[in-house]
Design a protein around this motif. Sequence first.
Motif, PDB file in Angstrom:
ATOM      1  N   GLY A   1       6.047   7.486  26.751  1.00 16.73           N
ATOM      2  CA  GLY A   1       7.146   7.064  26.392  1.00 16.73           C
ATOM      3  C   GLY A   1       5.972   6.274  25.716  1.00 16.73           C
ATOM      4  O   GLY A   1       4.852   6.630  24.813  1.00 16.73           O
ATOM      5  N   GLY A   2       5.787   4.637  25.217  1.00 20.50           N
ATOM      6  CA  GLY A   2       4.556   3.776  25.430  1.00 20.50           C
ATOM      7  C   GLY A   2       3.317   3.813  26.065  1.00 20.50           C
ATOM      8  O   GLY A   2       3.079   4.844  26.820  1.00 20.50           O
ATOM      9  N   GLY A   3       2.443   2.688  25.345  1.00 16.16           N
ATOM     10  CA  GLY A   3       1.553   3.139  26.284  1.00 16.16           C
ATOM     11  C   GLY A   3       1.207   2.865  27.917  1.00 16.16           C
ATOM     12  O   GLY A   3       0.449   3.594  28.865  1.00 16.16           O
ATOM     13  N   SER A   4       2.376   1.938  28.275  1.00 20.01           N
ATOM     14  CA  SER A   4       2.265   1.361  29.318  1.00 20.01           C
ATOM     15  C   SER A   4       2.891   2.707  30.235  1.00 20.01           C
ATOM     16  O   SER A   4       1.878   3.354  31.319  1.00 20.01           O
ATOM     17  CB  SER A   4       3.490   1.164  29.590  1.00 20.01           C
ATOM     18  N   SER A   5       3.611   4.104  29.642  1.00 23.52           N
ATOM     19  CA  SER A   5       3.861   4.670  30.346  1.00 23.52           C
ATOM     20  C   SER A   5       3.170   5.980  30.250  1.00 23.52           C
ATOM     21  O   SER A   5       2.246   6.695  31.918  1.00 23.52           O
ATOM     22  CB  SER A   5       5.015   5.846  29.795  1.00 23.52           C
TER      23      SER A   5
ATOM     24  N   PRO B   1       3.835  10.664  23.523  1.00 21.28           N
ATOM     25  CA  PRO B   1       4.545   9.040  23.183  1.00 21.28           C
ATOM     26  C   PRO B   1       5.668   8.822  22.132  1.00 21.28           C
ATOM     27  O   PRO B   1       5.951   9.865  21.416  1.00 21.28           O
ATOM     28  CB  PRO B   1       3.261   9.106  21.912  1.00 21.28           C
ATOM     29  N   THR B   2       6.123   8.076  22.820  1.00 19.38           N
ATOM     30  CA  THR B   2       7.661   7.812  21.831  1.00 19.38           C
ATOM     31  C   THR B   2       7.264   6.631  21.284  1.00 19.38           C
ATOM     32  O   THR B   2       8.088   5.834  20.540  1.00 19.38           O
ATOM     33  CB  THR B   2       8.745   7.502  22.682  1.00 19.38           C
ATOM     34  N   THR B   3       5.686   5.850  20.814  1.00 23.20           N
ATOM     35  CA  THR B   3       6.003   4.403  20.219  1.00 23.20           C
ATOM     36  C   THR B   3       4.352   5.330  18.929  1.00 23.20           C
ATOM     37  O   THR B   3       3.708   6.917  19.812  1.00 23.20           O
ATOM     38  CB  THR B   3       5.531   3.249  20.918  1.00 23.20           C
ATOM     39  N   ALA B   4       4.493   4.730  17.972  1.00 23.11           N
ATOM     40  CA  ALA B   4       3.291   5.140  17.285  1.00 23.11           C
ATOM     41  C   ALA B   4       2.131   3.546  17.356  1.00 23.11           C
ATOM     42  O   ALA B   4       2.559   3.034  16.147  1.00 23.11           O
ATOM     43  CB  ALA B   4       3.233   5.615  15.860  1.00 23.11           C
ATOM     44  N   GLY B   5       1.715   3.282  18.611  1.00 24.54           N
ATOM     45  CA  GLY B   5       0.392   2.393  18.133  1.00 24.54           C
ATOM     46  C   GLY B   5      -0.821   2.402  19.380  1.00 24.54           C
ATOM     47  O   GLY B   5      -1.881   2.607  18.775  1.00 24.54           O
ATOM     48  N   THR B   6      -0.889   2.372  21.032  1.00 27.64           N
ATOM     49  CA  THR B   6      -2.138   2.474  21.825  1.00 27.64           C
ATOM     50  C   THR B   6      -2.829   3.769  21.543  1.00 27.64           C
ATOM     51  O   THR B   6      -3.998   3.545  21.377  1.00 27.64           O
ATOM     52  CB  THR B   6      -0.902   2.519  22.801  1.00 27.64           C
ATOM     53  N   GLY B   7      -1.939   4.806  21.112  1.00 30.89           N
ATOM     54  CA  GLY B   7      -2.959   6.219  20.873  1.00 30.89           C
ATOM     55  C   GLY B   7      -3.914   6.435  22.397  1.00 30.89           C
ATOM     56  O   GLY B   7      -4.790   6.956  22.379  1.00 30.89           O
ATOM     57  N   SER B   8      -3.489   5.755  23.427  1.00 30.03           N
ATOM     58  CA  SER B   8      -3.509   6.384  24.960  1.00 30.03           C
ATOM     59  C   SER B   8      -3.137   8.470  25.025  1.00 30.03           C
ATOM     60  O   SER B   8      -3.995   8.120  25.852  1.00 30.03           O
ATOM     61  CB  SER B   8      -2.334   5.696  25.987  1.00 30.03           C
ATOM     62  N   GLU B   9      -2.483   8.169  24.314  1.00 29.24           N
ATOM     63  CA  GLU B   9      -2.693  10.062  24.650  1.00 29.24           C
ATOM     64  C   GLU B   9      -3.863  10.760  24.771  1.00 29.24           C
ATOM     65  O   GLU B   9      -3.640  12.128  25.004  1.00 29.24           O
ATOM     66  CB  GLU B   9      -0.792   9.914  23.721  1.00 29.24           C
TER      67      GLU B   9
ATOM     68  N   ALA C   1      -1.355   8.294  12.351  1.00 27.87           N
ATOM     69  CA  ALA C   1      -2.407   7.191  12.647  1.00 27.87           C
ATOM     70  C   ALA C   1      -2.866   6.492  13.913  1.00 27.87           C
ATOM     71  O   ALA C   1      -3.568   6.225  13.894  1.00 27.87           O
ATOM     72  CB  ALA C   1      -1.442   6.578  11.344  1.00 27.87           C
ATOM     73  N   SER C   2      -1.664   6.887  14.443  1.00 28.84           N
ATOM     74  CA  SER C   2      -2.201   5.602  16.292  1.00 28.84           C
ATOM     75  C   SER C   2      -2.833   6.586  16.909  1.00 28.84           C
ATOM     76  O   SER C   2      -4.096   6.370  17.121  1.00 28.84           O
ATOM     77  CB  SER C   2      -1.129   6.428  16.845  1.00 28.84           C
ATOM     78  N   THR C   3      -2.958   8.294  16.864  1.00 25.71           N
ATOM     79  CA  THR C   3      -3.708   9.143  17.407  1.00 25.71           C
ATOM     80  C   THR C   3      -4.870   8.983  16.781  1.00 25.71           C
ATOM     81  O   THR C   3      -5.825   8.837  17.462  1.00 25.71           O
ATOM     82  CB  THR C   3      -3.424  10.473  17.483  1.00 25.71           C
ATOM     83  N   MET C   4      -5.503   8.692  15.756  1.00 24.49           N
ATOM     84  CA  MET C   4      -6.727   8.579  14.660  1.00 24.49           C
ATOM     85  C   MET C   4      -6.946   7.446  15.294  1.00 24.49           C
ATOM     86  O   MET C   4      -8.380   6.842  15.552  1.00 24.49           O
ATOM     87  CB  MET C   4      -5.803   8.899  13.195  1.00 24.49           C
ATOM     88  N   GLY C   5      -6.532   6.164  15.428  1.00 22.47           N
ATOM     89  CA  GLY C   5      -6.994   4.503  15.576  1.00 22.47           C
ATOM     90  C   GLY C   5      -7.588   4.822  17.106  1.00 22.47           C
ATOM     91  O   GLY C   5      -8.715   4.362  17.685  1.00 22.47           O
ATOM     92  N   ALA C   6      -6.899   5.592  18.295  1.00 24.50           N
ATOM     93  CA  ALA C   6      -7.278   5.529  19.493  1.00 24.50           C
ATOM     94  C   ALA C   6      -8.945   6.834  19.530  1.00 24.50           C
ATOM     95  O   ALA C   6      -9.653   7.047  20.579  1.00 24.50           O
ATOM     96  CB  ALA C   6      -6.338   6.550  20.342  1.00 24.50           C
ATOM     97  N   THR C   7      -8.870   7.685  18.551  1.00 23.10           N
ATOM     98  CA  THR C   7      -9.843   8.523  18.355  1.00 23.10           C
ATOM     99  C   THR C   7     -11.068   8.004  18.114  1.00 23.10           C
ATOM    100  O   THR C   7     -11.737   7.841  18.369  1.00 23.10           O
ATOM    101  CB  THR C   7      -9.475   9.941  17.363  1.00 23.10           C
ATOM    102  N   ALA C   8     -10.998   6.741  17.078  1.00 22.54           N
ATOM    103  CA  ALA C   8     -11.724   6.704  16.403  1.00 22.54           C
ATOM    104  C   ALA C   8     -12.844   4.648  17.159  1.00 22.54           C
ATOM    105  O   ALA C   8     -13.861   4.719  16.949  1.00 22.54           O
ATOM    106  CB  ALA C   8     -11.124   6.034  15.498  1.00 22.54           C
TER     107      ALA C   8
END
Length: 387
Positions: free
Chosen positions: A96-100, A142-150, A251-258
Amino acid sequence: MTLLHWHYPTEILVGEHASSQLPATCQHLSVQQPLFVIDPSLTNTNAIKYILSQYQGAGPTAPVFDSFTGNPTGEQVESGIATFLDGGHDGIVAIGGGSSLDIGKAIALVARQQQSLWQFEDIGDNWTKADTSLIAPIIALPTTAGTGSEVGRASVITDTQHQCKRIIFHPKMLPAQVILDPTLTVDLPAHLTAATGLDALSHNLEAYCSPSYHPMAEAIAIEGMRLIKLYLPIAYTDGTNLQARTQMLIASTMGATAFQKGLGAMHALAHTLGARYNLHHGLLNAVLMPYVLCANRHYLHEKMLRLSHYLELEKEGFDGVLDWVLELRKQLHIPHSLSELGVDNQEQEAIAAQSMQDAAASGNPIHLSQEQYQALFNFALDGKLDL
C-alpha cells in the motif's frame, strides 16, 4: 575529520509484474506464515487478490490486517501486533501507501519485544533497547509513489493522546526486500498521484536543501527531482502509462534514500498538522512547499542555481525553482493554502511550538524559532508568499 555514518537501501526488485516474485521472496527469507498488512482501500481489488493468490498456500483466505487509517495510530499498531501474535506469523508483507508500510514495519519491530511502541521513538539510543533477533522480516510493495517508506528505517505513528506524530526507528526496520511493481499503481486516482508525487518531491527537495554533508544523497536527490519533473505530469494525466509509473516509483525510493541527509521545516509542519487535522501527509507537504522554500530563500542561492540548471528550468536560480514548484502545483490542482484544507489559526502557537520540536526540524537550512514557525504557518494558512 568527523566520522560520518552513511546507510543505503536494501535489495530492490523493479519491473512490471514484479509482485509475482512474492512467493519466491518469502521462501528466500524463510517467511512461511506472513501477515499481509494492506491498505484497507486495496483489500478487495483485483491486484491484491492476485498477489494473495500467488502466495503458495495463502489463497483467498490469506491473513490480512487492514484495520488502520491514513495516519496510523499507536492503538492501531497494538491491534496489528495482537493479530500478528495470535496468528503465529513470522514475517510482514506490507502492501500500500506510506500508512501500510509504516504500520507494517512498526508491527514487525515491536511485536516480539518486551518494550512498548513509544520506547522505540527516535530519541537518543532508544533503538538499542530492541532485541534484533526478534524483529520480523519485512517485504514491502508500495502502491503509491510518494513516501518511500519501503526503503526507510523508521515509521511515523500518531500518538493520539498527545496529538503528535512520533518517529519509531531501528536500522532493522528496513525491509529485507522491496518490490516496485508499476502495475500496482495504475489505479491510483489522479489526486493521490499528485499528492504522493509531490511528497516524493518534498523528500528529494528537503534532502537537497539540508546543510548536512552527504554528497551521495545530494546527487540522488537532484536526479530524483529530474525524474519527477519529467514523469509526474504524465502519471497524473495518464495513470496507465507504465513508464511514468515506474519512474515515479524509482523517484520516490530515491527521495527516501536521500533524506537520511535531512528533512526540514516542511516535514516538521506537516507532521504536526497531520496529527492534529488527520490530513494527507503528501498533500500537506505539497501545500507547504513554496512557503518553506521562501523561508529558507537567503540560504539556498547556490543550491537553487545548480538545481535550476540541472532541471533545465526557463528561469535560473531560486526564482526559477519557485516558479516551477508553483506551476507544477497548479498543473496538479493542489490547493494553494492551508485554509483550503480546513486548517484554521486557533492553535497556531501550539502548532509552531510542536513543529519546532519535531525531529525533521533539525535538518532545515537554518534554525527557525517558534515565532518564525508561527509566521511561516500563517503565510501558508493565508496563501501569501513571503517574497
